[in-house]
Design an enzyme around this catalytic site. Structure first.
Site, PDB file in Angstrom:
ATOM      1  N   CYS A   5       0.844  -1.205   0.000  1.00 47.05           N
ATOM      2  CA  CYS A   5       0.000   0.000   0.000  1.00 47.05           C
ATOM      3  C   CYS A   5       0.875   1.249   0.000  1.00 47.05           C
ATOM      4  O   CYS A   5       1.768   1.388   0.826  1.00 47.05           O
ATOM      5  CB  CYS A   5      -0.892  -0.006   1.233  1.00 47.05           C
ATOM      6  SG  CYS A   5      -1.700   1.572   1.517  1.00 47.05           S
ATOM      7  N   CYS A  21       0.388   3.230   3.548  1.00 49.88           N
ATOM      8  CA  CYS A  21       0.753   2.679   4.854  1.00 49.88           C
ATOM      9  C   CYS A  21       2.078   3.293   5.348  1.00 49.88           C
ATOM     10  O   CYS A  21       2.942   3.649   4.547  1.00 49.88           O
ATOM     11  CB  CYS A  21       0.892   1.155   4.758  1.00 49.88           C
ATOM     12  SG  CYS A  21      -0.665   0.273   5.005  1.00 49.88           S
ATOM     13  N   HIS A  69      -4.399   0.273   7.828  1.00 52.09           N
ATOM     14  CA  HIS A  69      -4.841   0.044   6.461  1.00 52.09           C
ATOM     15  C   HIS A  69      -6.281  -0.475   6.397  1.00 52.09           C
ATOM     16  O   HIS A  69      -6.989  -0.260   5.420  1.00 52.09           O
ATOM     17  CB  HIS A  69      -3.893  -0.975   5.812  1.00 52.09           C
ATOM     18  CG  HIS A  69      -4.165  -1.236   4.370  1.00 52.09           C
ATOM     19  ND1 HIS A  69      -3.736  -0.398   3.368  1.00 52.09           N
ATOM     20  CD2 HIS A  69      -4.844  -2.243   3.759  1.00 52.09           C
ATOM     21  CE1 HIS A  69      -4.126  -0.885   2.198  1.00 52.09           C
ATOM     22  NE2 HIS A  69      -4.797  -1.995   2.400  1.00 52.09           N
ATOM     23  N   ASN A  95     -13.189  10.327  -1.301  1.00 55.96           N
ATOM     24  CA  ASN A  95     -13.822   9.361  -2.197  1.00 55.96           C
ATOM     25  C   ASN A  95     -13.700   8.033  -1.519  1.00 55.96           C
ATOM     26  O   ASN A  95     -12.585   7.554  -1.297  1.00 55.96           O
ATOM     27  CB  ASN A  95     -13.046   9.243  -3.518  1.00 55.96           C
ATOM     28  CG  ASN A  95     -13.413  10.321  -4.482  1.00 55.96           C
ATOM     29  OD1 ASN A  95     -14.523  10.834  -4.452  1.00 55.96           O
ATOM     30  ND2 ASN A  95     -12.473  10.653  -5.339  1.00 55.96           N
ATOM     31  N   SER A 128      -8.840   4.786  -5.208  1.00 59.25           N
ATOM     32  CA  SER A 128      -7.791   3.929  -5.741  1.00 59.25           C
ATOM     33  C   SER A 128      -7.208   2.977  -4.704  1.00 59.25           C
ATOM     34  O   SER A 128      -6.423   2.109  -5.048  1.00 59.25           O
ATOM     35  CB  SER A 128      -6.680   4.811  -6.311  1.00 59.25           C
ATOM     36  OG  SER A 128      -6.191   5.681  -5.301  1.00 59.25           O
ATOM     37  N   HIS A 154      -7.013   1.995   1.890  1.00 58.16           N
ATOM     38  CA  HIS A 154      -6.428   2.668   3.063  1.00 58.16           C
ATOM     39  C   HIS A 154      -7.210   3.972   3.307  1.00 58.16           C
ATOM     40  O   HIS A 154      -7.396   4.765   2.391  1.00 58.16           O
ATOM     41  CB  HIS A 154      -4.944   2.966   2.800  1.00 58.16           C
ATOM     42  CG  HIS A 154      -4.215   3.346   4.039  1.00 58.16           C
ATOM     43  ND1 HIS A 154      -3.215   2.571   4.589  1.00 58.16           N
ATOM     44  CD2 HIS A 154      -4.364   4.404   4.869  1.00 58.16           C
ATOM     45  CE1 HIS A 154      -2.782   3.155   5.689  1.00 58.16           C
ATOM     46  NE2 HIS A 154      -3.464   4.268   5.876  1.00 58.16           N
ATOM     47  N   HIS A 177      -8.322   7.433   3.522  1.00 59.18           N
ATOM     48  CA  HIS A 177      -7.663   8.679   3.139  1.00 59.18           C
ATOM     49  C   HIS A 177      -8.645   9.599   2.433  1.00 59.18           C
ATOM     50  O   HIS A 177      -9.689   9.176   1.959  1.00 59.18           O
ATOM     51  CB  HIS A 177      -6.475   8.410   2.209  1.00 59.18           C
ATOM     52  CG  HIS A 177      -6.881   7.904   0.853  1.00 59.18           C
ATOM     53  ND1 HIS A 177      -7.272   6.606   0.625  1.00 59.18           N
ATOM     54  CD2 HIS A 177      -6.997   8.538  -0.341  1.00 59.18           C
ATOM     55  CE1 HIS A 177      -7.586   6.459  -0.643  1.00 59.18           C
ATOM     56  NE2 HIS A 177      -7.442   7.607  -1.265  1.00 59.18           N
ATOM     57  N   GLN A 210      -8.705  13.702   0.201  1.00 62.82           N
ATOM     58  CA  GLN A 210      -7.889  14.607  -0.600  1.00 62.82           C
ATOM     59  C   GLN A 210      -8.249  16.058  -0.301  1.00 62.82           C
ATOM     60  O   GLN A 210      -9.337  16.347   0.191  1.00 62.82           O
ATOM     61  CB  GLN A 210      -8.119  14.358  -2.087  1.00 62.82           C
ATOM     62  CG  GLN A 210      -7.740  12.966  -2.551  1.00 62.82           C
ATOM     63  CD  GLN A 210      -7.665  12.898  -4.069  1.00 62.82           C
ATOM     64  OE1 GLN A 210      -7.124  13.799  -4.726  1.00 62.82           O
ATOM     65  NE2 GLN A 210      -8.214  11.848  -4.635  1.00 62.82           N
TER      66      GLN A 210
HETATM   67  P1  H2U Z   1      -8.129   8.559  -4.480  1.00 66.14           P
HETATM   68  O1  H2U Z   1      -8.057   7.187  -3.942  1.00 66.14           O
HETATM   69  O2  H2U Z   1      -9.325   9.335  -3.995  1.00 66.14           O
HETATM   70  O3  H2U Z   1      -7.982   8.551  -5.972  1.00 66.14           O
HETATM   71  O4  H2U Z   1      -6.859   9.345  -3.895  1.00 66.14           O
HETATM   72  C1  H2U Z   1      -5.565   8.859  -3.929  1.00 66.14           C
HETATM   73  C2  H2U Z   1      -4.636   9.922  -4.428  1.00 66.14           C
HETATM   74  O5  H2U Z   1      -3.317   9.549  -4.088  1.00 66.14           O
HETATM   75  C3  H2U Z   1      -4.676  10.086  -5.951  1.00 66.14           C
HETATM   76  O6  H2U Z   1      -5.075  11.392  -6.257  1.00 66.14           O
HETATM   77  C4  H2U Z   1      -2.441   9.955  -5.104  1.00 66.14           C
HETATM   78  C5  H2U Z   1      -3.235   9.818  -6.382  1.00 66.14           C
HETATM   79  O7  H2U Z   1      -2.815  10.776  -7.316  1.00 66.14           O
HETATM   80  N1  H2U Z   1      -1.231   9.124  -5.038  1.00 66.14           N
HETATM   81  C6  H2U Z   1      -0.024   9.716  -4.681  1.00 66.14           C
HETATM   82  O8  H2U Z   1       0.024  10.916  -4.476  1.00 66.14           O
HETATM   83  N2  H2U Z   1       1.090   8.938  -4.525  1.00 66.14           N
HETATM   84  C7  H2U Z   1       1.113   7.599  -4.763  1.00 66.14           C
HETATM   85  O9  H2U Z   1       2.128   6.954  -4.566  1.00 66.14           O
HETATM   86  C8  H2U Z   1      -0.092   6.918  -5.301  1.00 66.14           C
HETATM   87  C9  H2U Z   1      -1.358   7.739  -5.332  1.00 66.14           C
HETATM   88 ZN    ZN Z   2      -2.292   1.012   3.726  1.00 67.34          ZN
END
Ligand code: H2U
Ligand code: ZN
Length: 363
Positions: free
Chosen positions: A59, A62, A122, A162, A170, A173, A175, A177
């Site tokens: 992840c 994490c 996580h 989201n 995505s 975990h 999180h 934004q």
């Molecule tokens: P979402 O799961 O809401 O898409 O948010 C995850 C965000 O994390 C996504 O905008 C960022 C992605 O660009 N990200 C990073 O900044 N670094 C990473 O190593 C993977 C994902």
């Molecule tokens: Zn994680």
């Protein structure tokens, strides 16, 4: 022949097709309560497996793990915030615009995108975190908002989450934004104009007056505590959409005092637990706060609130589609906001995974 409008009883809204007005966006939603029973032979979503492990070595959120951008996360213990490695907005964007006949118009947009890890664990979601843990998230949001608000190039700060693969999230975990812009995004601009016009017309604030009405009518309330109220707005578009409103009219998270911040954490937990309990699944949604612009001006008309927009329609696997008439005409819903509020009110306030299992014979 002109269509003559007759006064209608509120109770008729439970059975007759009608439009409802959203005073925050000044747009309409079509409500078709008679249609709630229609059969479904369309797409069924699969329920994503719950994240099982407290730590996932693969992840990127994490503690201690490497991210896609090459950075390594610290061994954080509460929350952790970093600049999005794939940021949609960048602070050093050169200023400029193109314009031709008012038809080909574009402007540069500078800003910042941040990622907020809610917990080092996580396997948690907001619904599975304690109020104290969510309070750390609230404090983190306040810190981030205040820091971004001080940046003279940033006019608005959008804090959101989201949740769930169905919403394009995505990574399980926990999180969220933060996107901070040089200009006002569409939704905030619409609300700001509505708040300002309402105050000018009535001398009061729109959401205070609306909250008073809802507290009197009691039809669309989901839950409440001393400082916040969660309700299904009269004009909700998504089947289980809710609006979280502070009882005191503050314009942003940074004005909340200590007790209000804890109350916010508490109601976020209540909201997400109720959502999970509705279909006994980890409920997907997009949620986010609308706050005053951060250009340094005062916005006494603006009232802090959060929207929850969950995509699920009638079970853990059937989601609402915004297609057809909704893309070309206007959004539409079948189940009424009053029914949705009742369902959310009637589910247990304790998470289903924490409830004792029913006896074998009853399962
Ligand atoms: P979402 O799961 O809401 O898409 O948010 C995850 C965000 O994390 C996504 O905008 C960022 C992605 O660009 N990200 C990073 O900044 N670094 C990473 O190593 C993977 C994902
Ligand atoms: Zn994680």
């Amino acid at each position: 022949m002109a269509y003559k409008i007759q006064p209608m009883n509120f109770s008729e809204l439970a059975s007759q097709p009608h439009r409802r007005f959203n005073p925050l966006t000044r747009e309409w939603v079509l409500v078709s309560p008679h249609r709630a029973q229609r059969p479904w032979q369309g797409q069924v979503e699969s329920v994503p497996p719950e994240a099982a492990a407290q730590y996932d070595p693969n992840c990127y959120l994490c503690p201690g793990n490497a991210r896609a951008g090459g950075m390594t996360n610290p061994a954080y213990t509460e929350t952790f915030v970093f600049d999005n490695d794939f940021a949609a907005l960048k602070p050093d964007t050169p200023a400029g615009e193109v314009q031709e006949k008012g038809l080909l118009v574009a402007r540069s947009e500078a800003g910042r995108c941040r990622v907020v890890c809610f917990s080092p664990r996580h396997d948690l979601t907001m619904a599975r975190m304690s109020v104290a843990e969510i309070r750390h998230v609230v404090d983190t949001w306040v810190r981030e908002f205040s820091a971004l608000a001080r940046d003279p190039n940033i006019q608005s700060v959008q804090i959101f989450e989201n949740r769930g693969a169905m919403m394009g999230c995505s990574n399980p975990h926990p999180h969220g934004q933060i996107w901070a812009n040089q200009s006002l995004p569409n939704e905030l601009a619409k609300e700001l104009a509505a708040f300002a016009d309402y105050r000018q017309l009535h001398g009061t604030t729109l959401l205070n007056d609306y909250l008073d009405l809802e507290l009197k009518k009691q039809e669309r309330l989901v839950c409440a505590n001393k400082h916040f109220v969660l309700l299904v707005p009269f004009w909700a578009v998504w089947p289980f959409e809710t609006l979280l409103v502070s009882r005191r009219c503050v314009s942003a998270l940074d004005e909340l005092h200590d007790e209000e911040r804890t109350a916010l954490a508490e109601i976020l937990r209540q909201a997400t637990v109720r959502y999970d309990n509705l279909f006994r699944t980890s409920f997907p949604y997009t949620m986010g706060f609308h706050q005053r612009p951060t250009d340094g001006a005062e916005y006494p008309e603006f009232h802090l609130h959060a929207h929850f927009y969950p995509p699920l329609l009638r079970s853990a696997t059937i989601k609402k589609f915004m297609v057809g008439y909704e893309m070309l005409g206007m959004p539409q819903r079948d189940i009424t906001p009053e029914t949705a509020a009742q369902w959310l009110r009637e589910v247990p306030a304790q998470h289903y995974l924490d409830l004792p299992l029913p006896p074998i014979s009853a399962r």
